[in-house]
Design a protein around this motif. Structure first.
Motif, PDB file in Angstrom:
ATOM      1  N   UNK A  30      10.332  -0.812  -3.758  1.00  0.00           N
ATOM      2  CA  UNK A  30       9.719  -0.172  -4.919  1.00  0.00           C
ATOM      3  C   UNK A  30      10.088   1.287  -4.904  1.00  0.00           C
ATOM      4  N   UNK A  31       9.978   1.873  -3.717  1.00  0.00           N
ATOM      5  CA  UNK A  31      10.173   3.218  -3.386  1.00  0.00           C
ATOM      6  C   UNK A  31      11.809   3.510  -3.529  1.00  0.00           C
ATOM      7  N   UNK A  32      12.502   2.920  -2.873  1.00  0.00           N
ATOM      8  CA  UNK A  32      13.743   2.905  -2.974  1.00  0.00           C
ATOM      9  C   UNK A  32      14.381   2.938  -4.410  1.00  0.00           C
ATOM     10  N   UNK A  33      13.976   1.966  -5.215  1.00  0.00           N
ATOM     11  CA  UNK A  33      14.321   1.826  -6.433  1.00  0.00           C
ATOM     12  C   UNK A  33      14.073   2.842  -7.439  1.00  0.00           C
ATOM     13  N   UNK A  34      12.812   3.528  -7.171  1.00  0.00           N
ATOM     14  CA  UNK A  34      12.138   4.763  -8.053  1.00  0.00           C
ATOM     15  C   UNK A  34      12.992   5.698  -7.604  1.00  0.00           C
ATOM     16  N   UNK A  35      13.327   6.131  -6.295  1.00  0.00           N
ATOM     17  CA  UNK A  35      14.004   7.324  -6.179  1.00  0.00           C
ATOM     18  C   UNK A  35      15.433   7.428  -6.429  1.00  0.00           C
ATOM     19  N   UNK A  94       0.800  -1.306   0.038  1.00  0.00           N
ATOM     20  CA  UNK A  94      -0.098  -0.013   0.042  1.00  0.00           C
ATOM     21  C   UNK A  94       0.818   1.241   0.017  1.00  0.00           C
ATOM     22  N   UNK A  95       2.136   1.128  -0.325  1.00  0.00           N
ATOM     23  CA  UNK A  95       2.863   2.381  -0.368  1.00  0.00           C
ATOM     24  C   UNK A  95       4.160   2.138  -1.156  1.00  0.00           C
ATOM     25  N   UNK A  96       3.820   1.717  -2.530  1.00  0.00           N
ATOM     26  CA  UNK A  96       4.999   1.652  -3.321  1.00  0.00           C
ATOM     27  C   UNK A  96       5.096   2.729  -4.052  1.00  0.00           C
ATOM     28  N   UNK A  97       6.127   3.542  -4.226  1.00  0.00           N
ATOM     29  CA  UNK A  97       6.359   4.870  -4.973  1.00  0.00           C
ATOM     30  C   UNK A  97       6.602   4.360  -6.413  1.00  0.00           C
ATOM     31  N   UNK A  98       5.525   4.941  -7.152  1.00  0.00           N
ATOM     32  CA  UNK A  98       5.574   4.798  -8.743  1.00  0.00           C
ATOM     33  C   UNK A  98       6.490   5.899  -9.280  1.00  0.00           C
ATOM     34  N   UNK A  99       6.319   7.165  -8.697  1.00  0.00           N
ATOM     35  CA  UNK A  99       7.217   8.217  -9.135  1.00  0.00           C
ATOM     36  C   UNK A  99       6.249   9.411  -9.345  1.00  0.00           C
ATOM     37  N   UNK A 100       7.014  10.633  -9.351  1.00  0.00           N
ATOM     38  CA  UNK A 100       6.433  11.799  -9.822  1.00  0.00           C
ATOM     39  C   UNK A 100       6.112  11.582 -11.493  1.00  0.00           C
ATOM     40  N   UNK A 101       4.924  12.131 -11.847  1.00  0.00           N
ATOM     41  CA  UNK A 101       4.361  12.370 -13.070  1.00  0.00           C
ATOM     42  C   UNK A 101       4.905  13.598 -13.936  1.00  0.00           C
ATOM     43  N   UNK A 102       5.336  13.531 -15.087  1.00  0.00           N
ATOM     44  CA  UNK A 102       5.884  14.607 -15.628  1.00  0.00           C
ATOM     45  C   UNK A 102       5.284  14.474 -17.286  1.00  0.00           C
ATOM     46  N   UNK A 103       5.485  15.755 -17.936  1.00  0.00           N
ATOM     47  CA  UNK A 103       4.946  15.754 -19.406  1.00  0.00           C
ATOM     48  C   UNK A 103       5.947  15.529 -20.477  1.00  0.00           C
ATOM     49  N   UNK A 104       5.593  14.736 -21.383  1.00  0.00           N
ATOM     50  CA  UNK A 104       6.371  14.656 -22.549  1.00  0.00           C
ATOM     51  C   UNK A 104       5.910  15.107 -23.565  1.00  0.00           C
ATOM     52  N   UNK A 105       6.460  15.951 -24.375  1.00  0.00           N
ATOM     53  CA  UNK A 105       6.042  16.569 -25.514  1.00  0.00           C
ATOM     54  C   UNK A 105       7.011  17.102 -26.674  1.00  0.00           C
TER      55      UNK A 105
END
Length: 324
Positions: A265-270, A140-151
């Motif tokens: 997951x959080x550690x790897x993502x950061x 219930x707490x696995x960081x997926x990451x901050x979402x950013x815009x690709x353009x």
């Protein structure tokens, strides 16, 4: 000959081990690409559950929507299939609407704040509501990451995306957020985003850095702007009836490994986010980091008032938890 015999003996053991079927086989489904931190964490989960149950449980990892869309997998799980769904609060809000707030725009100042939410009485009550709906949380707490815009151009302020068609996942929080930014959000399944960008069905897309890299979307657009409009977490859920039918010791192992998996997951993502930036730059992608975050925050603040099915005062309740 001695080495050859040893190799044959080892091969025999491997064959015997592979021929011994597990007592329980569970599929773990995700829309994410192999190599992403979340999938690495899923492989850790599978390996550790197998080890700690002496091979009685086999977790088969299916990335890249191999078992269907996130929505479809959630429905299969809800109906009792032996599936762990790696999903998001946006999709889970179909079952318990209040969870949708945790993926609202600019809710967190940093990912570490989410632990206050995950450990709160409020979140415990939300998980109880899911249990009543037949859904149990393993992670219930696995960081997926901050979402950013690709353009194909820099995005530094809301004015830069005004009228732009941007792919978003098919969930209401995302759609309303991008409408508030002034874009034309287009709901496209993740497996179809590459072709949608390639064919100019959409002008841009948004996702964490790992997902943008894993899906090779930078082959279609050359600029990533660090808008960080959502801080996303994944939630790994399983059908409650199926889970409760498993032996108690196996349930304990899966919960124990689930806690470790969320932290991994959080550690790897950061860690990987900085590596991804370098990888993108090496691939010729421009990383825009001078984004006017406050302008985006102000532009999307009204989104939290657009969900009449949320408990009244929900956003204020979350703010109080974060302020503690």
């Amino acid at each position: 000959m001695k080495f050859a015999n040893a190799a044959l003996v080892a091969a025999g053991f491997l064959f015997a081990g592979s021929a011994m079927a597990a007592d329980y086989t569970i599929r773990l489904a995700s829309s994410l690409s192999p190599g992403e931190p979340t999938i690495e964490a899923a492989e850790f989960f599978a390996d550790e559950v197998a080890k700690r149950t002496d091979g009685r449980v086999e977790i088969q990892v299916f990335p890249a929507q191999q078992l269907g869309s996130e929505k479809d997998v959630n429905q299969m799980m809800r109906q009792g299939a032996p599936i762990i769904s790696v999903t998001s609060s946006g999709y889970l809000s179909d079952f318990v609407p209040d969870i949708g707030v945790v993926e609202g725009p600019y809710l967190l100042d940093n990912p570490e704040q989410f632990e206050k939410i995950a450990s709160s009485d409020w979140f415990a009550s939300v998980k109880d509501q899911f249990n009543d709906k037949g859904i149990t949380f393993l992670v219930d707490d696995a960081l997926f990451g901050a979402r950013n815009i690709l353009a194909d151009k820099p995005v530094r302020s809301p004015a830069d995306v005004d009228g732009m068609t941007i792919r978003v996942p098919p969930n209401t929080v995302f759609v309303k957020t991008f409408e508030a930014m002034g874009t034309r959000p287009a709901t496209v399944e993740w497996s179809e985003v590459y072709s949608a960008l390639q064919q100019n069905v959409v002008e841009g897309a948004e996702a964490p850095l790992g997902s943008l890299w894993g899906a090779k979307l930078h082959e279609t657009r050359d600029t990533i702007s660090l808008t960080q409009h959502f801080t996303a977490f994944t939630f790994w859920v399983i059908n409650s009836d199926y889970f409760n039918s498993l032996p108690e010791d196996i349930r304990g192992v899966m919960m124990e490994v689930g806690q470790e998996t969320g932290a991994l997951a959080t550690e790897l993502t950061l860690k990987r986010d900085e590596e991804y930036k370098d990888m993108f730059r090496d691939a010729g992608v421009t990383i825009v980091d001078d984004v006017d975050i406050q302008a985006f925050r102000d532009k999307t603040a009204g989104v939290y008032g657009e969900f009449p099915n949320w408990t009244p005062g929900l956003y204020d309740q979350i703010q109080k938890i974060l302020a503690e």
